[in-house]
Design a protein around this motif. Structure first.
Motif, PDB file in Angstrom:
ATOM      1  N   SER A  37     -65.068 -95.768 -13.901  1.00 45.82           N
ATOM      2  CA  SER A  37     -63.843 -95.136 -14.389  1.00 45.82           C
ATOM      3  C   SER A  37     -63.828 -95.057 -15.913  1.00 45.82           C
ATOM      4  O   SER A  37     -63.469 -94.026 -16.488  1.00 45.82           O
ATOM      5  CB  SER A  37     -62.631 -95.924 -13.888  1.00 45.82           C
ATOM      6  N   PHE A  38     -64.246 -96.139 -16.569  1.00 41.80           N
ATOM      7  CA  PHE A  38     -64.281 -96.145 -18.034  1.00 41.80           C
ATOM      8  C   PHE A  38     -65.247 -95.090 -18.559  1.00 41.80           C
ATOM      9  O   PHE A  38     -64.914 -94.317 -19.462  1.00 41.80           O
ATOM     10  CB  PHE A  38     -64.680 -97.536 -18.528  1.00 41.80           C
ATOM     11  N   LEU A  39     -66.450 -95.035 -17.989  1.00 39.58           N
ATOM     12  CA  LEU A  39     -67.444 -94.064 -18.442  1.00 39.58           C
ATOM     13  C   LEU A  39     -66.999 -92.629 -18.143  1.00 39.58           C
ATOM     14  O   LEU A  39     -67.232 -91.719 -18.949  1.00 39.58           O
ATOM     15  CB  LEU A  39     -68.790 -94.352 -17.773  1.00 39.58           C
ATOM     16  N   ALA A  40     -66.332 -92.421 -17.004  1.00 42.25           N
ATOM     17  CA  ALA A  40     -65.888 -91.071 -16.650  1.00 42.25           C
ATOM     18  C   ALA A  40     -64.821 -90.572 -17.612  1.00 42.25           C
ATOM     19  O   ALA A  40     -64.887 -89.434 -18.094  1.00 42.25           O
ATOM     20  CB  ALA A  40     -65.362 -91.065 -15.214  1.00 42.25           C
ATOM     21  N   TRP A  41     -63.827 -91.398 -17.911  1.00 48.52           N
ATOM     22  CA  TRP A  41     -62.772 -90.980 -18.842  1.00 48.52           C
ATOM     23  C   TRP A  41     -63.319 -90.775 -20.246  1.00 48.52           C
ATOM     24  O   TRP A  41     -62.956 -89.813 -20.934  1.00 48.52           O
ATOM     25  CB  TRP A  41     -61.653 -92.021 -18.863  1.00 48.52           C
ATOM     26  N   THR A  42     -64.193 -91.670 -20.689  1.00 45.19           N
ATOM     27  CA  THR A  42     -64.783 -91.519 -22.023  1.00 45.19           C
ATOM     28  C   THR A  42     -65.620 -90.247 -22.106  1.00 45.19           C
ATOM     29  O   THR A  42     -65.543 -89.490 -23.085  1.00 45.19           O
ATOM     30  CB  THR A  42     -65.648 -92.744 -22.365  1.00 45.19           C
ATOM     31  N   GLY A  43     -66.414 -89.988 -21.083  1.00 43.86           N
ATOM     32  CA  GLY A  43     -67.215 -88.766 -21.064  1.00 43.86           C
ATOM     33  C   GLY A  43     -66.363 -87.515 -21.006  1.00 43.86           C
ATOM     34  O   GLY A  43     -66.697 -86.499 -21.630  1.00 43.86           O
ATOM     35  N   ALA A  44     -65.248 -87.565 -20.263  1.00 44.35           N
ATOM     36  CA  ALA A  44     -64.365 -86.397 -20.181  1.00 44.35           C
ATOM     37  C   ALA A  44     -63.721 -86.084 -21.526  1.00 44.35           C
ATOM     38  O   ALA A  44     -63.641 -84.918 -21.933  1.00 44.35           O
ATOM     39  CB  ALA A  44     -63.284 -86.646 -19.125  1.00 44.35           C
ATOM     40  N   VAL A  45     -63.287 -87.116 -22.231  1.00 46.05           N
ATOM     41  CA  VAL A  45     -62.696 -86.899 -23.553  1.00 46.05           C
ATOM     42  C   VAL A  45     -63.749 -86.346 -24.519  1.00 46.05           C
ATOM     43  O   VAL A  45     -63.471 -85.414 -25.297  1.00 46.05           O
ATOM     44  CB  VAL A  45     -62.099 -88.209 -24.096  1.00 46.05           C
ATOM     45  N   ALA A  46     -64.971 -86.898 -24.472  1.00 44.37           N
ATOM     46  CA  ALA A  46     -66.035 -86.406 -25.352  1.00 44.37           C
ATOM     47  C   ALA A  46     -66.385 -84.950 -25.038  1.00 44.37           C
ATOM     48  O   ALA A  46     -66.559 -84.135 -25.945  1.00 44.37           O
ATOM     49  CB  ALA A  46     -67.269 -87.298 -25.213  1.00 44.37           C
ATOM     50  N   LEU A  51     -66.119 -79.154 -26.373  1.00 44.86           N
ATOM     51  CA  LEU A  51     -65.826 -77.779 -25.990  1.00 44.86           C
ATOM     52  C   LEU A  51     -64.848 -77.118 -26.960  1.00 44.86           C
ATOM     53  O   LEU A  51     -65.010 -75.959 -27.342  1.00 44.86           O
ATOM     54  CB  LEU A  51     -65.248 -77.742 -24.573  1.00 44.86           C
ATOM     55  N   ILE A  52     -63.841 -77.875 -27.373  1.00 44.60           N
ATOM     56  CA  ILE A  52     -62.858 -77.315 -28.306  1.00 44.60           C
ATOM     57  C   ILE A  52     -63.513 -76.976 -29.638  1.00 44.60           C
ATOM     58  O   ILE A  52     -63.281 -75.918 -30.233  1.00 44.60           O
ATOM     59  CB  ILE A  52     -61.694 -78.300 -28.501  1.00 44.60           C
ATOM     60  N   ILE A  53     -64.383 -77.868 -30.115  1.00 46.03           N
ATOM     61  CA  ILE A  53     -65.033 -77.642 -31.412  1.00 46.03           C
ATOM     62  C   ILE A  53     -66.097 -76.552 -31.299  1.00 46.03           C
ATOM     63  O   ILE A  53     -66.213 -75.675 -32.159  1.00 46.03           O
ATOM     64  CB  ILE A  53     -65.653 -78.958 -31.924  1.00 46.03           C
ATOM     65  N   ALA A  54     -66.890 -76.564 -30.214  1.00 44.64           N
ATOM     66  CA  ALA A  54     -67.985 -75.599 -30.077  1.00 44.64           C
ATOM     67  C   ALA A  54     -67.474 -74.183 -29.877  1.00 44.64           C
ATOM     68  O   ALA A  54     -68.069 -73.216 -30.373  1.00 44.64           O
ATOM     69  CB  ALA A  54     -68.879 -76.003 -28.904  1.00 44.64           C
ATOM     70  N   ARG A  55     -66.366 -74.031 -29.170  1.00 49.96           N
ATOM     71  CA  ARG A  55     -65.836 -72.687 -28.927  1.00 49.96           C
ATOM     72  C   ARG A  55     -65.045 -72.145 -30.104  1.00 49.96           C
ATOM     73  O   ARG A  55     -64.606 -70.996 -30.087  1.00 49.96           O
ATOM     74  CB  ARG A  55     -64.940 -72.712 -27.683  1.00 49.96           C
ATOM     75  N   GLY A  56     -64.846 -72.968 -31.121  1.00 51.24           N
ATOM     76  CA  GLY A  56     -64.127 -72.505 -32.300  1.00 51.24           C
ATOM     77  C   GLY A  56     -62.656 -72.291 -32.060  1.00 51.24           C
ATOM     78  O   GLY A  56     -62.044 -71.402 -32.675  1.00 51.24           O
TER      79      GLY A  56
END
Length: 200
Positions: A37-46, A51-56
């Motif tokens: 659960s910890f790794l999944a939430w951390t990976g989802a936030v990352a 995606l927000i930064i790469a898509r501009g």
């Protein structure tokens, strides 16, 4: 009156009547679920951040400090409000303050957090709009404009010393203690806190 014979208590470890053959697999399954659960939430936030930064999707600014501290002044109100709230939320509050109130009934901690919430409201309603309208990204930037660079350097040094010697050690220790207890890690506390510091 007849004398009652007192037998000495048996020495050695007490038998664990709660232990059962299925306890170890259940604990292992719970530990694996917590880590997953910890790794999944951390990976989802990352991934969402990338995606927000790469898509501009966010506006860009010529100033790196403006992008880092103010998000190029393009963030929605709920993002700014959440960031302001999380500024005052760490393992010190989640672990230390709650534990102190529960164990010692320390009402001063409750008063501290109550006035802290009032200060957050004043910051969001009074100081933050003035900062954004004036184009300041940090408090030290405002001090440099209002006074001089010497004042800015003194306050910056004070902040750095406070965070390095007082705030960060307590946050790392309480966070490492909670992670060690929750995940059942058999590692020294200094190793867990060092890992948290390197990841953060």
């Amino acid at each position: 009156r007849p004398k009652v014979a007192h037998h000495p208590a048996p020495q050695g470890p007490r038998p664990n009547h709660c232990a059962s053959p299925g306890a170890a697999p259940a604990l292992a399954t719970m530990l694996a679920a917590q880590i997953t659960s910890f790794l999944a939430w951390t990976g989802a936030v990352a991934a969402l951040t990338w995606l927000i930064i790469a898509r501009g999707s966010m506006a860009r600014s010529k100033s790196a400090a403006d992008e880092y501290f103010a998000g190029s002044h393009a963030l929605s109100w709920y993002v700014v409000a959440g960031s302001l709230m999380l500024t005052n939320l760490s393992s010190v509050q989640l672990v230390g303050h709650n534990g102190g109130v529960y164990k010692d009934e320390c009402t001063s901690v409750i008063a501290w957090e109550t006035f802290s919430a009032l200060c957050m409201c004043a910051t969001a309603g009074v100081f933050l709009p003035v900062f954004i309208k004036s184009g300041f990204a940090t408090t030290t930037g405002f001090l440099a404009k209002r006074f001089d660079l010497t004042t800015r350097t003194m306050v910056t040094t004070l902040f750095l010393v406070f965070y390095a010697c007082a705030m960060n050690p307590s946050v790392l220790y309480s966070g490492a203690l909670s992670i060690k207890q929750v995940l059942g890690l058999d590692a020294p506390i200094w190793m867990v806190s060092t890992g948290i510091g390197l990841i953060g």
